[in-house]
Design an enzyme around this catalytic site. Structure first.
Site, PDB file in Angstrom:
ATOM      1  N   SER A 182      45.422 109.198   9.135  1.00  0.00           N
ATOM      2  CA  SER A 182      43.984 108.866   9.857  1.00  0.00           C
ATOM      3  C   SER A 182      43.994 110.073  10.889  1.00  0.00           C
ATOM      4  O   SER A 182      45.145 110.340  11.671  1.00  0.00           O
ATOM      5  CB  SER A 182      43.884 107.559  10.429  1.00  0.00           C
ATOM      6  N   ASP A 183      42.984 110.342  11.543  1.00  0.00           N
ATOM      7  CA  ASP A 183      42.921 111.314  12.773  1.00  0.00           C
ATOM      8  C   ASP A 183      42.947 110.211  13.906  1.00  0.00           C
ATOM      9  O   ASP A 183      42.958 108.831  13.729  1.00  0.00           O
ATOM     10  CB  ASP A 183      41.216 111.801  12.812  1.00  0.00           C
TER      11      ASP A 183
END
Length: 691
Positions: free
Chosen positions: A232-233
């Site tokens: 994920s960011d």
């Protein structure tokens, strides 16, 4: 592996920095602070993951005092070179410098399509075209990974606006998505096999990118057979259920805790695993994918990293700037002869100090530090990163070196009335215009800030030899376009940018950059003249309908019949080129051969482009291929381009296949999307393929 060891690989935590001053107890002493840390498993020879942002160099937004790295030009500048080999050199430099600091994961490969010219992060990205973006991103990733450093590709997908990005729902027709943004990712992943894919902040068709079953499982892993891991960011993991829908690793855990949940992601995962909601097979798959990329790229096998050759990397930055700067307009004033003009006025843009760069997580501290940092601020998580960063490559100093006999006068450009006085005294006036763009913010419009449009208009009114140098991360409105003699788009040109700009002005370098994005006359020509959510309070849920679908950028202009200010692929040279003898053959795809001739008096590089213009039953504009060709005066080179069949096809989601319709197709060669010179018609039998 024990369950504790498995779960330890699934979360990355941020190191302490200026904006996040608290040291996380999960990071051992002696580990360099950076964007992410994942502990290793020493008893099994599994190395720790040390992650740094990396799109434009090894970044350091407040993590490691005194650390510097090569500051490369903007991604748009790299793509404007249309030179994949240069992208590999850039990746090689990033990989070497990462290893020298102990980093083994680079959060690089930013390649979201430019759908909106207000997007604050467009300068990090590459283009509006799937093929060009994929070709450049893939070679950059290959350059990094050949140094034994994992590269991501990001942000998957449709992270095309920054406005309330954590609460943005990007709505698009699924088949059109496959033909545009997802096709770019598909080709890039095929060509480079990045170790990890980073998801976007936003939702896509109602589901967050980090929890999107369609994108992560159906398309990426099952459809494309991707074998690496999905991370994920930072701050983009809303719940543990993301793991069920294809996410393999949470990163930026501290930001997630602030935004989404008080209970840590790993605690949620452990509880779900304990009561059977997270299957054992899924946990094993998450870990297996991370380990697979570690060993496939070879981060476990890297010996002590040699000291990188910063002089050679500076040359890479200089080459990108030279090849990526685009000459948009030239009324004859450029290039300036060495023996003339006698008087040059250099105006505005902090040209006496350096060149600007974009702000946010991609910010790179150059050797020797910034020439200046001017705080701007704003609202939201990234407000503290919103500054005018100036890299110490002064255009004024470089012009002074190349024109030692000229009288060069600098005016700061803060007052049009004062600038006019300097412009009147000069034979040539060079106005540097800048705009600060960066992560977390979209621009409200395309104008230049701080009254620079009025400044340019005033200068050009008193000096017919006015040259404008734009240092921006996006297209700009140009109400003064017809009144100036020449326009140079320099983007954010990196740590050697001042030198490259001066060399092009002086004619020591023949400009060869081509626009990787369309420059509209105004926002009324774009799919969304008004950006949804712009000006809303931070945290406001917003939906953006990308109703243009696959018709992004130049494709949109072809569909609407609008004439852009400057077209995709446009760029002038100090010499001339011609295209001759187009021959096209057809099989499962099309193959085109043609000759490129330098018909001018100077050596230079041309970038001929092959486009699809007509298909059975519809007109459809698609870039099929390109090649950068260096030619001496009078030299001819034969170029052959074979199109990826997906660029000729439509995606049929109901069948899960690409389909080429039988019938007649027209392809054309030209210097831009609107300057097509040779065309040929071929018939294709039609077939379905792929997934």
């Amino acid at each position: 592996m024990t369950d504790d060891e498995r779960f330890s690989l699934l979360v990355g935590v941020m190191g302490a920095g200026e904006l996040w001053p608290l040291r996380d107890e999960r990071i051992p002493p002696g580990i360099p602070m950076s964007a992410g840390y994942v502990p290793g498993i020493s008893r099994l020879g599994v190395p720790a993951l040390l992650m740094s942002d990396a799109g434009l160099g090894v970044t350091n937004p407040g993590y490691r005092p005194g650390d510097t790295a090569t500051a490369l030009p903007a991604g748009l500048a790299l793509a404007a070179s249309f030179d994949p080999t240069l992208a590999r050199a850039a990746g090689d430099a990033i990989g070497r410098e990462a290893r020298s600091r102990g980093f083994n994961v680079q959060l690089a490969g930013a390649m979201n399509l430019v759908r909106d010219p207000r997007n604050g992060r467009n300068f990090e990205y590459l283009s509006e075209d799937p093929l060009l973006s994929a070709a450049i991103a893939a070679e950059s990733i290959n350059g990094i990974q050949q140094q034994g450093v994992i590269s991501t590709v990001k942000h998957y997908s449709l992270n095309c606006n920054e406005t309330n990005r954590h609460w943005l729902d990007a709505v698009i027709d699924p088949d059109a998505h496959r033909e545009s943004d997802l096709l770019a990712f598909e080709i890039a992943i095929e060509r480079s096999q990045p170790g990890a894919v980073m998801t976007a902040y936003n939702k896509v068709n109602g589901d967050y990118a980090a929890s999107n079953q369609v994108l992560l499982n159906d398309v990426l892993k099952n459809g494309w057979g991707y074998r690496g891991w999905v991370m994920s960011d930072w701050g983009a993991t809303p719940s543990w259920e993301c793991a069920l829908n294809g996410l393999d690793q949470e990163c930026g855990a501290q930001i997630d805790a602030v935004l989404w949940h008080s209970e840590p992601f790993t605690h949620q995962l452990r509880n779900a695993y304990a009561d059977g909601r997270l299957p054992k097979e899924r946990l094993s798959d998450m870990v297996r994918r991370i380990l697979r990329s570690m060993f496939a790229v070879g981060i476990d096998r890297c010996d002590a990293a040699p000291i990188p050759n910063l002089a050679a990397h500076h040359e890479v930055a200089l080459r990108i700037a030279r090849q990526g700067i685009v000459l948009l307009k030239n009324g004859g004033v450029l290039p300036l002869a060495a023996e003339s003009p006698a008087r040059i006025a250099v105006i505005g843009g902090y040209a006496q100090l350096g060149v600007p760069t974009g702000c946010g997580s991609s910010a790179v501290v150059p050797p020797g530090g910034y020439a200046a940092v001017i705080p701007i601020g704003g609202s939201g998580l990234t407000a503290g990163l919103r500054n005018l960063y100036l890299l110490p490559s002064s255009p004024l100093n470089e012009l002074t070196k190349l024109f030692p006999n000229a009288q060069i006068e600098f005016d700061p450009g803060i007052s049009p009335a004062e600038a006019v006085l300097a412009a009147r005294r000069a034979d040539v006036a060079i106005v540097f215009a800048i705009r600060v763009e960066g992560e977390g913010f979209d621009s409200a419009d395309l104008s230049l800030p701080w009254g620079q449009d009025a400044l340019i208009a005033a200068v050009s009114a008193v000096n017919t030899n006015t040259v404008v140098v734009l240092e921006t991360g996006n297209p700009a409105a140009m109400p003064w376009r017809d009144s100036v003699n020449a326009i140079i788009q320099a983007w954010y040109p990196g740590q050697a940018g001042g030198q490259a700009i001066a060399e092009i002005v002086a004619g020591q370098v023949n400009p060869s950059g081509r626009l990787p994005v369309t420059f509209p006359v105004d926002l009324g020509q774009t799919p969304r003249p008004k950006l949804p959510g712009l000006g809303a309070v931070w945290g406001t849920p917003t939906a953006i309908s990308y109703s243009e679908g696959a018709e992004v950028g130049y494709r949109w202009f072809a569909q609407t019949g609008e004439t852009p200010m400057f077209a995709f692929g446009h760029g002038l040279s100090y010499t001339d080129f011609a295209y001759r003898d187009l021959v096209v053959t057809a099989g499962h795809t099309v193959r085109a051969s043609f000759s490129v001739v330098n018909t001018g008096a100077r050596s230079g590089a041309d970038i001929p482009q092959l486009y699809l213009t007509d298909t059975p039953g519809e007109q459809r504009l698609r870039l099929l291929g390109f090649e950068r060709v260096d030619l001496e005066p009078g030299e001819t080179r034969r170029v052959t381009i074979e199109a990826d069949p997906r660029l000729l096809a439509r995606y049929d989601g109901s069948a899960g296949r690409w389909c080429i319709q039988p019938g007649g197709y027209t392809v054309a060669v030209g210097a831009s999307a609107v300057a097509l010179e040779l065309a040929a018609h071929v018939d294709l039998a039609g077939h379905a393929f792929g997934r």
